[in-house]
Design an enzyme around this catalytic site. Sequence first.
Site, mmCIF file in Angstrom:
data_model
loop_
_atom_site.group_PDB
_atom_site.id
_atom_site.type_symbol
_atom_site.label_atom_id
_atom_site.label_comp_id
_atom_site.label_asym_id
_atom_site.label_seq_id
_atom_site.Cartn_x
_atom_site.Cartn_y
_atom_site.Cartn_z
ATOM 1 N N ARG A 38 0.821 -1.227 0.000
ATOM 2 C CA ARG A 38 0.000 0.000 0.000
ATOM 3 C C ARG A 38 0.851 1.271 0.000
ATOM 4 O O ARG A 38 0.429 2.313 -0.482
ATOM 5 C CB ARG A 38 -0.896 0.015 1.247
ATOM 6 N N ASP A 39 2.037 1.171 0.572
ATOM 7 C CA ASP A 39 2.893 2.352 0.752
ATOM 8 C C ASP A 39 3.738 2.567 -0.500
ATOM 9 O O ASP A 39 4.645 1.796 -0.787
ATOM 10 C CB ASP A 39 3.788 2.136 1.968
ATOM 11 N N MET A 40 3.424 3.611 -1.261
ATOM 12 C CA MET A 40 4.147 3.902 -2.500
ATOM 13 C C MET A 40 5.233 4.965 -2.321
ATOM 14 O O MET A 40 5.784 5.477 -3.295
ATOM 15 C CB MET A 40 3.160 4.383 -3.584
ATOM 16 N N SER A 41 5.557 5.287 -1.076
ATOM 17 C CA SER A 41 6.572 6.319 -0.852
ATOM 18 C C SER A 41 7.934 5.911 -1.401
ATOM 19 O O SER A 41 8.784 6.767 -1.663
ATOM 20 C CB SER A 41 6.692 6.619 0.651
ATOM 21 N N TRP A 42 8.152 4.612 -1.637
ATOM 22 C CA TRP A 42 9.440 4.151 -2.159
ATOM 23 C C TRP A 42 9.740 4.701 -3.545
ATOM 24 O O TRP A 42 10.900 4.738 -3.972
ATOM 25 C CB TRP A 42 9.507 2.627 -2.159
#
Length: 429
Positions: free
Chosen positions: A340-344
């Site tokens: 869910r976390d696309m900050s990468w």
Amino acid sequence: MVYMPQHFSSLVIVLGKAVRYVTRLRGGGSALPGLFVEKISPDFIRQTLGQLQRGVVVISGTNGKTTTTKMVVALLEAHGLKVFTNRTGSNFTRGVAAALLGDIDVKGNLDADIAVLELDEAHAVKFVQAIPPRYSLLLNVMRDQLDRYGEIDATAKMLEKIAIATTNTVVLNREDARVLAIKGSLQDQKVELFGLSDELLSHFPSDDDMRSDVVKTKQRPEANVILKKYSGSEATYSINGTEFSTKLKLNGVYNVFNSAAAIALAHAVLDIAMETATILATIASVTPAFGRGEALTVGGKPLELVLVKNPSGFRLGLKSFSPEGYATMIAINDNYADGRDMSWLWDVDFETLCKDGVSQVAGIRAYDMALRLQYDEVPIGHIERDLPTALRQFIDINADNPKRIYCTYTAMLALRRELAKITKVEVIS
């Protein structure tokens, strides 16, 4: 060994096969039949794999599981073994159960000598508690899906549990410090290593090295298999101290490094001096697993699918595939299987795309991806969240050009379904 009563076993298998058949007709996911059979018969996998004379091989790690598994299977089959594998790339236990349903007969018989399974790190930990593998291959630890696993030290601990549960040989990546450290936790297991020459280390920065242009070389233990050189389509390996070269159909430096891992694992499983000619011929014939540099043909022009799911993998993908002469599309989803976390995305350098730009940005997180590209001043042609619509636009606008699509996992599956309507696509489930 304890088996289910035969009438119950057969009933479970028939029902599972029926669910699998209906799911395939509806175009559903490859794991649903496995989830069904796990619910009604929790021991199904353990009892079915318990038939195998040569046991189970587990392949795990952040990047490279699917392509490496494909190569290991090819190497073992080339040496005469019958191999069961979860070739769909569904690397949860339910994916293994679904694959078993496709291979067993109604009495539960599995015609194989050995199982080679790629498993997601967390699911592998649960799997090995019930079914200790005879062999394991641990590829790497990268920052991936932080919303599921937390920091990379937690992932390393999962891989350590897989290694400790292994009963015969553990194969480790010498160049990943966290993976190599697992060696110190092992007591009775044999350990084999695969690695890179000093000249190639800069192509594979760890998470700790990613913000540095300098890759430190230090004294490392001897490795059984080393990727010495890679240029164009030719790779040179050192196998137990002797160098060999071969042409490859694999593309991308990460896939080539995975081939060294596959050779090391196959050597451990066979426990004999493998035929070098057979090794090289087999590796030379292997093509990338679906979506991992997979090459299709659309309108007489090549279209490549490149799976991306973390900063290191996206960086290596951009480094491996020159954008020159290709139309580029990026499709980013944030479903559970993608993380869910696309900050990468903010840890990836997209400057190589500045010259030719990105023709199409698509997927659930298309606008997040577009914003990231704007910060690197990458020109964007179109933004369309709906994947089927975006794919049609991308193909129509770039009809005369070769095409490449960088995509997250569920985006890749959706795009392959759409592409199967217009071109030949390998069936994976």
